[in-house]
Design an enzyme around this catalytic site. Structure first.
Site, mmCIF file in Angstrom:
data_model
loop_
_atom_site.group_PDB
_atom_site.id
_atom_site.type_symbol
_atom_site.label_atom_id
_atom_site.label_comp_id
_atom_site.label_asym_id
_atom_site.label_seq_id
_atom_site.Cartn_x
_atom_site.Cartn_y
_atom_site.Cartn_z
ATOM 1 N N ASP A 230 -18.796 8.810 -3.395
ATOM 2 C CA ASP A 230 -18.315 9.924 -4.207
ATOM 3 C C ASP A 230 -16.885 9.625 -4.667
ATOM 4 O O ASP A 230 -16.511 8.460 -4.755
ATOM 5 C CB ASP A 230 -18.438 11.243 -3.411
ATOM 6 C CG ASP A 230 -18.627 12.443 -4.330
ATOM 7 O OD1 ASP A 230 -17.843 12.587 -5.278
ATOM 8 O OD2 ASP A 230 -19.546 13.243 -4.103
ATOM 9 N N HIS A 253 -16.945 7.583 -7.524
ATOM 10 C CA HIS A 253 -16.940 8.439 -8.712
ATOM 11 C C HIS A 253 -15.561 8.579 -9.339
ATOM 12 O O HIS A 253 -15.360 9.421 -10.201
ATOM 13 C CB HIS A 253 -17.527 9.815 -8.360
ATOM 14 C CG HIS A 253 -18.969 9.771 -7.947
ATOM 15 N ND1 HIS A 253 -19.710 10.884 -7.703
ATOM 16 C CD2 HIS A 253 -19.797 8.722 -7.737
ATOM 17 C CE1 HIS A 253 -20.950 10.536 -7.350
ATOM 18 N NE2 HIS A 253 -21.015 9.235 -7.358
#
Ligand code: NAG
Ligand code: NAG
Ligand code: NAG
Length: 405
Positions: A230, A253
């Site tokens: 993430d 991310h």
């Protein structure tokens, strides 16, 4: 010989033992080092050493008027279950020196589901690994877990290391790997330095943000390598004066401000300085995302000296983050203003290298873009897309951003 006579050697032995343990406790107080092994930790990779860690912390925390070190010795693996290390402490500063490995119990053996290791209300804390320290969250046992549904499983997995309600904290030189959920969360804290960390988890591990910051001020994340499933760094609401400097990010991310304003929440974020970051094979790069229907603001945010290698969405502002289960009943948006991008270069995996997607309420203002050169990873050209954004560009900017002056 009476009964006392018979027992005499045993009494002497017991007295001697008591005297020895007094010495150990006194030694801890004198040099300020509280070794978890002196408090009964085995470090054999199978025994649950939680109680020894709590006892060593309690002793270190009580060392009145002087600094104390809680030592987690090298070449040992300590199984520690979810634990809250609470202050305030009588010692002037506590250093948790993690030379060995601290390992979480596997999923299913947890009582507490919010966090694994929490430092709570400590003023003056260092957690450092001297480059050998490892926190192993054994997230794999969670990610594979069968739950009612996938979202349920993720929301129940604990955060690895939590710094909550603390002041004057340094987290440095250790490796955090495979946290069940976020690796490090800094919450309601002030003056926090996160430096020279290595944070790793597989690219497809769910919600394993590297460092998450919310409701905090004066937080610096520097000189670290972060690759997870993430955000490398995510910045939440109530956060001011954050510096992110010298990060290698990927997989993951990207560095995200947000998501802000979920379920109509009023948010405030300001003075966020992200610089000198290399994004390598990440999904996003420099991202700001807000939920549709949010209130409040995020302002004075800068991204400077950023390099992208094969990033799917290098530069993103998205004010249309929507929760499928909660369609907002007001169409307002978190106001974004005074956002500056300077010296961005590298390659985009997709043709669209810059996306500024703002709501029609006119809430993206003073967006400045200076010196950008992002080409396509496959050697082709790139484009920028934008809606409802007000601002300007200066210097060479490629791709050209049509809606900025
Ligand atoms: C805009 O943001 C920068 C930091 O990026 C800050 O130094 C400056 O004061 C802000 N300007 C305004 C008008 O708020
Ligand atoms: C631009 O950013 C790169 C890092 O991506 C850095 O190496 C370079 O020195 C920066 N250029 C200027 C003019 O600051
Ligand atoms: C930025 O990334 C590009 C693409 O990966 C690479 O060719 C270039 O050397 C990098 N530049 C800097 C300053 O790091």
């Amino acid at each position: 010989m009476g009964i006392i006579g018979i027992l005499r050697p045993a009494i002497l032995l017991l007295a001697g033992l008591a005297w020895c343990s007094e010495l150990v406790a006194a030694a801890g107080r004198v040099d300020g080092v509280f070794n978890v092994k002196e408090y009964g930790a085995r470090g054999d990779g199978t025994t649950d050493d939680t109680k020894a860690f709590v006892d060593a912390w309690t002793a270190a925390c009580r060392a009145r008027g002087s600094p104390a070190t809680l030592l987690v010795p090298a070449a040992n693996s300590f199984i520690v279950g979810p634990t809250r290390f609470s202050g305030p402490c009588a010692s002037t500063r506590i250093t948790v020196q993690v030379m060995g490995t601290i390992t979480a119990p596997p999923a299913g053996a947890w009582r507490e589901l919010e966090y694994w290791l929490m430092f709570y209300q400590v003023h003056g804390l260092t957690v450092t690994g001297g480059s050998t320290g490892l926190l192993d969250g054994r997230g794999g046992t969670w990610w594979r877990k069968k739950c009612k549904d996938h979202a349920d499983c993720i929301s129940r997995a604990p955060t690895g290391l939590v710094v909550m309600n603390c002041i004057d904290v340094e987290l440095s030189q250790f490796h955090s790997k495979d946290s069940p959920q976020m690796h490090i969360a800094v919450s309601m804290s002030s003056n926090v330095n996160v430096a020279q960390l290595t944070i790793t988890a597989p690219w497809d591990s769910p919600n394993t943000d590297g460092v998450h910051i919310d409701r905090s001020d004066h937080v610096r994340v520097t000189g670290s390598t972060i690759g997870t499933g993430d955000d490398c760094v995510s910045i939440g609401s109530g956060t001011r004066f954050v510096t992110v400097d010298g990060i290698v990010c990927g997989p993951g991310h990207g560095v995200s401000v947000g998501s802000l304003g979920k379920k109509g929440a009023a948010v405030s974020v300001e003075y966020i300085d992200v610089r000198n970051v290399q994004f390598i094979n990440t999904m996003n790069g420099a991202r700001i995302k807000t939920w549709q229907g949010g209130k409040g603001y995020a302002k004075s945010i800068s991204f400077t000296d950023i390099n992208f290698t094969n990033v799917e969405h290098p530069v993103v502002i998205n004010q249309f983050y929507v929760d499928r289960h909660h369609v907002p009943n007001n169409m307002g948006a978190v106001a974004l203003s005074n956002i500056t991008y300077t010296n961005l270069s590298g390659t985009s995996r997709r043709k669209t290298a810059v996306e500024f997607d703002c709501s029609e309420s006119g809430s993206c203002t003073n967006i400045h873009v200076n010196s950008v050169a992002i080409t396509a990873a496959d050697g082709g050209g790139t484009v920028a897309r934008c809606r409802n954004v007000q601002g300007d560009t200066s210097g060479y900017v490629y791709p050209k951003i049509p809606c900025l002056r």
